[in-house]
Design a protein around this motif. Structure first.
Motif, PDB file in Angstrom:
ATOM      1  N   GLU A 176      22.973 -39.548  34.759  1.00  0.00           N
ATOM      2  CA  GLU A 176      22.256 -38.289  34.519  1.00  0.00           C
ATOM      3  C   GLU A 176      22.343 -37.881  33.043  1.00  0.00           C
ATOM      4  O   GLU A 176      21.378 -37.366  32.469  1.00  0.00           O
ATOM      5  N   TRP A 177      23.497 -38.144  32.438  1.00  0.00           N
ATOM      6  CA  TRP A 177      23.665 -37.814  31.017  1.00  0.00           C
ATOM      7  C   TRP A 177      22.643 -38.571  30.163  1.00  0.00           C
ATOM      8  O   TRP A 177      21.901 -37.976  29.378  1.00  0.00           O
ATOM      9  N   LEU A 178      22.563 -39.907  30.363  1.00  0.00           N
ATOM     10  CA  LEU A 178      21.584 -40.692  29.605  1.00  0.00           C
ATOM     11  C   LEU A 178      20.162 -40.294  29.993  1.00  0.00           C
ATOM     12  O   LEU A 178      19.246 -40.314  29.171  1.00  0.00           O
ATOM     13  N   GLY A 179      19.986 -39.937  31.285  1.00  0.00           N
ATOM     14  CA  GLY A 179      18.683 -39.519  31.783  1.00  0.00           C
ATOM     15  C   GLY A 179      18.200 -38.276  31.054  1.00  0.00           C
ATOM     16  O   GLY A 179      17.054 -38.202  30.604  1.00  0.00           O
ATOM     17  N   ASP A 180      19.095 -37.285  30.896  1.00  0.00           N
ATOM     18  CA  ASP A 180      18.724 -36.049  30.183  1.00  0.00           C
ATOM     19  C   ASP A 180      18.258 -36.377  28.771  1.00  0.00           C
ATOM     20  O   ASP A 180      17.253 -35.853  28.299  1.00  0.00           O
ATOM     21  N   LEU A 181      19.027 -37.253  28.095  1.00  0.00           N
ATOM     22  CA  LEU A 181      18.651 -37.597  26.714  1.00  0.00           C
ATOM     23  C   LEU A 181      17.309 -38.304  26.685  1.00  0.00           C
ATOM     24  O   LEU A 181      16.415 -37.946  25.920  1.00  0.00           O
ATOM     25  N   SER A 182      17.164 -39.294  27.556  1.00  0.00           N
ATOM     26  CA  SER A 182      15.953 -40.113  27.427  1.00  0.00           C
ATOM     27  C   SER A 182      14.709 -39.374  27.901  1.00  0.00           C
ATOM     28  O   SER A 182      13.613 -39.671  27.432  1.00  0.00           O
ATOM     29  N   HIS A 183      14.852 -38.391  28.797  1.00  0.00           N
ATOM     30  CA  HIS A 183      13.660 -37.637  29.197  1.00  0.00           C
ATOM     31  C   HIS A 183      13.214 -36.670  28.109  1.00  0.00           C
ATOM     32  O   HIS A 183      12.041 -36.353  27.986  1.00  0.00           O
ATOM     33  N   LYS A 184      14.185 -36.229  27.298  1.00  0.00           N
ATOM     34  CA  LYS A 184      13.811 -35.327  26.199  1.00  0.00           C
ATOM     35  C   LYS A 184      13.167 -36.127  25.067  1.00  0.00           C
ATOM     36  O   LYS A 184      12.270 -35.658  24.385  1.00  0.00           O
ATOM     37  N   ILE A 185      13.655 -37.352  24.868  1.00  0.00           N
ATOM     38  CA  ILE A 185      13.202 -38.142  23.712  1.00  0.00           C
ATOM     39  C   ILE A 185      12.227 -39.194  24.208  1.00  0.00           C
ATOM     40  O   ILE A 185      12.619 -40.254  24.662  1.00  0.00           O
TER      41      ILE A 185
END
Ligand code: HEM
Length: 494
Positions: free
Chosen positions: A59-68
């Motif tokens: 989820e942590w990487l998911g949050d980053l990659s959905h924003k970027i």
């Protein structure tokens, strides 16, 4: 006195300045490469949400990659620059086409440890290649057919076991699935009975539980191995609890010796292949390598299969119409073929679609990781991935990206009705990874999950209970996807 105070203060300021500079020394890396990056904070880089256990790694990487919304971007795992690749085309290059540059995982390696250094998942080339090619025959189509009756037998034992709880309002289905997967691995890899359905705390089950429990020490080991591999390697922080590994080594050691002293016995299993490979001709394939493979299969097999099975049960009880549809397919198939058969299980299309959707929504690993072995210039781009750079492929984020899977939180097996539409422009659905390091046990794992589901759904209706968590939350302390509170469900005999 005043002079001492002044000197002390200057010294303190100097120490803090040096420490600050040291902790920030790499934070210019992505800027200097002109790669979009997430602004880090000292010491933690971009890791704080995952380290405070507020969120899972996926989820942590998911949050980053959905924003970027970029093909790739830089992050800092503590002070270490890591490249996150999320363009399906580039992922395909890394995993498949240009694999020669990305043969190793970035996870810690344990050269000092004769067992862990030979674990296939952790092994680096050339050792990995030697081990992988020898073990590939374990899961050939012929071998899987031979395993079918063993897995089916364990499925029947699971159904019998659940009948002990017919009147219980709620039972922990993840634990039952883990008993099933432990028995299956023990039977198929070592031709032994782990006895998980006979004895409540059978030794194999207790050992398996300890490999992936939610204790802080387990979380620390696994997180350090994946996120701070150099530290784990330098400090010899073992991937798994050494006590558990030692006990498993002694059990597998006995199995291997007893089989070697009884050469006419053929188990048609992993042990046969290990012994064959070790016979004189191959000095590389010694006792430690054999032991490592036995442990590897035990560790890799049981949590993955039991997780996938229990997440599917969960979704089918929340989406009752899907459960009914799947049960109809199962009943039609069993009626036509007069019981559960190997061919019948592989013919069930909706079963396949449901499991594919479970593996999308709950991929076992949060990300795939690779290390770049020599400078790699990405075609048609300014990007050069430097030698030694670690690359993350954010599996969980890709599987939850609405661009690839609209309404990603919805459990919708129809997404997989036409599999030719998936991964048609590069790779973004990767439950088993891809390329030469794809999961070696994928077909075996799928077969076990299918047999488990068919056995259960042909005998029981599965219902949510007041204890069933809706929605289900994933445990931040786990590196693999696990529910925080297990999967409590009710099994109603049909
Ligand atoms: C539903 C079941 C399973 C899932 C979802 C799963 C998933 C994965 C994934 C994502 C990887 C990493 C692949 C990559 O980096 O490209 C992997 C690797 C691996 N898996 Fe599985 N796995 C499953 C079952 C199994 C089973 C049953 C076994 C063995 C009995 C197994 C043994 C391994 C091994 C040895 C590797 C390392 C392969 C290598 O580095 O060459 N897995 N698995």
């Amino acid at each position: 006195m005043a002079a001492v105070l002044i000197m002390g203060s200057i010294l303190l300021v100097l120490i803090f300045t040096l420490l600050y500079k040291y902790l920030n020394r790499n934070f210019n890396y992505w800027k200097s490469k002109n790669v979009f990056y997430v602004k880090p904070i000292p010491v933690f880089g971009n890791m704080l949400p995952a380290l405070t256990m507020k969120t899972t790694l996926g989820e942590w990487l998911g949050d980053l990659s959905h924003k970027i919304k970029k093909d790739y971007f830089g992050i800092f795992v503590f002070d270490r620059p890591v490249l996150v690749v999320q363009s399906p085309k580039l992922i395909k290059l890394v995993l498949q086409k240009d694999f020669e540059y990305f043969q190793n995982r970035s996870v810690a390696h344990y050269e000092h440890d004769p067992i862990m250094s030979n674990f296939m998942f952790l092994a680096k080339n050339p050792r990995w290649k030697a081990v992988r090619s020898k073990l590939t025959p374990v899961f050939s189509t012929g071998k899987l057919k031979q395993m079918f009756p063993h897995i089916l037998r364990e499925g029947n034992l699971m159904v019998d076991y659940i009948s002990n709880f017919d009147n219980m309002p709620s039972i922990e289905s993840k634990e039952i699935c883990a008993k099933f997967s432990t028995n299956v691995i023990a039977r198929c890899a070592f031709a032994i009975d782990a006895g998980c359905f006979n004895t409540e705390n059978a030794e194999f089950r207790c050992l398996g539980r300890q490999l992936f429990n939610f204790r802080c020490s387990t979380a620390f080991r696994l997180h350090t191995a994946f996120l701070a591999p150099k530290l784990a390697t330098a400090l010899h922080i073992s991937f798994f609890n050494p006590r558990v590994i030692n006990r498993l080594c002694s059990i597998f050691g006995e199995i291997l010796s007893s089989r070697m002293s009884n050469p006419e016995y053929k188990g048609n299993d992993l042990v046969d292949i290990l012994i064959e490979e070790s016979k004189g001709k191959n000095v590389e394939f010694d006792q430690n390598v054999m032991m490592a493979q036995a442990l590897q299969f035990f560790a890799a097999g049981h949590e993955t299969v039991s997780g996938t099975l229990s997440f599917t049960l969960y979704e089918l009880c929340v989406n009752v119409h899907l459960q009914d549809r799947l049960r109809k397919e199962i009943f039609d198939n069993l009626k036509r073929l007069d019981g559960i058969t190997c061919e019948g299980v592989s013919e069930m299309k909706f079963l396949d679609m449901c499991i594919a959707e479970t593996l999308r929504k709950y991929p076992v690993l949060p990300f795939l990781d690779r290390t770049c072995l020599r400078d790699y210039k990405v075609a048609d781009s300014d990007l050069v991935i430097e030698q030694g750079m670690d690359v993350y492929i954010p599996l969980f984020a890709l599987h939850h990206n609405p661009e690839f899977f609209p309404q990603p939180e919805k459990y919708d097996p129809e997404r997989f009705a036409d599999k030719s539409k998936i991964n048609n422009k590069g790779l973004y659905y990767l439950p088993f990874g891809d390329g030469p390091r794809i999961c070696i046990g994928n077909r075996f794992g799928l077969l076990a999950v299918k047999i488990g589901l068919v056995s259960l759904l042909s005998k029981y209706k599965i219902e949510a209970t007041p204890r069933t968590p809706i929605p289900l939350k994933l445990e931040p302390k786990g590196v693999v996807s696990q529910s925080t509170v297990g999967v409590p469900l009710k099994f109603v005999p049909i």
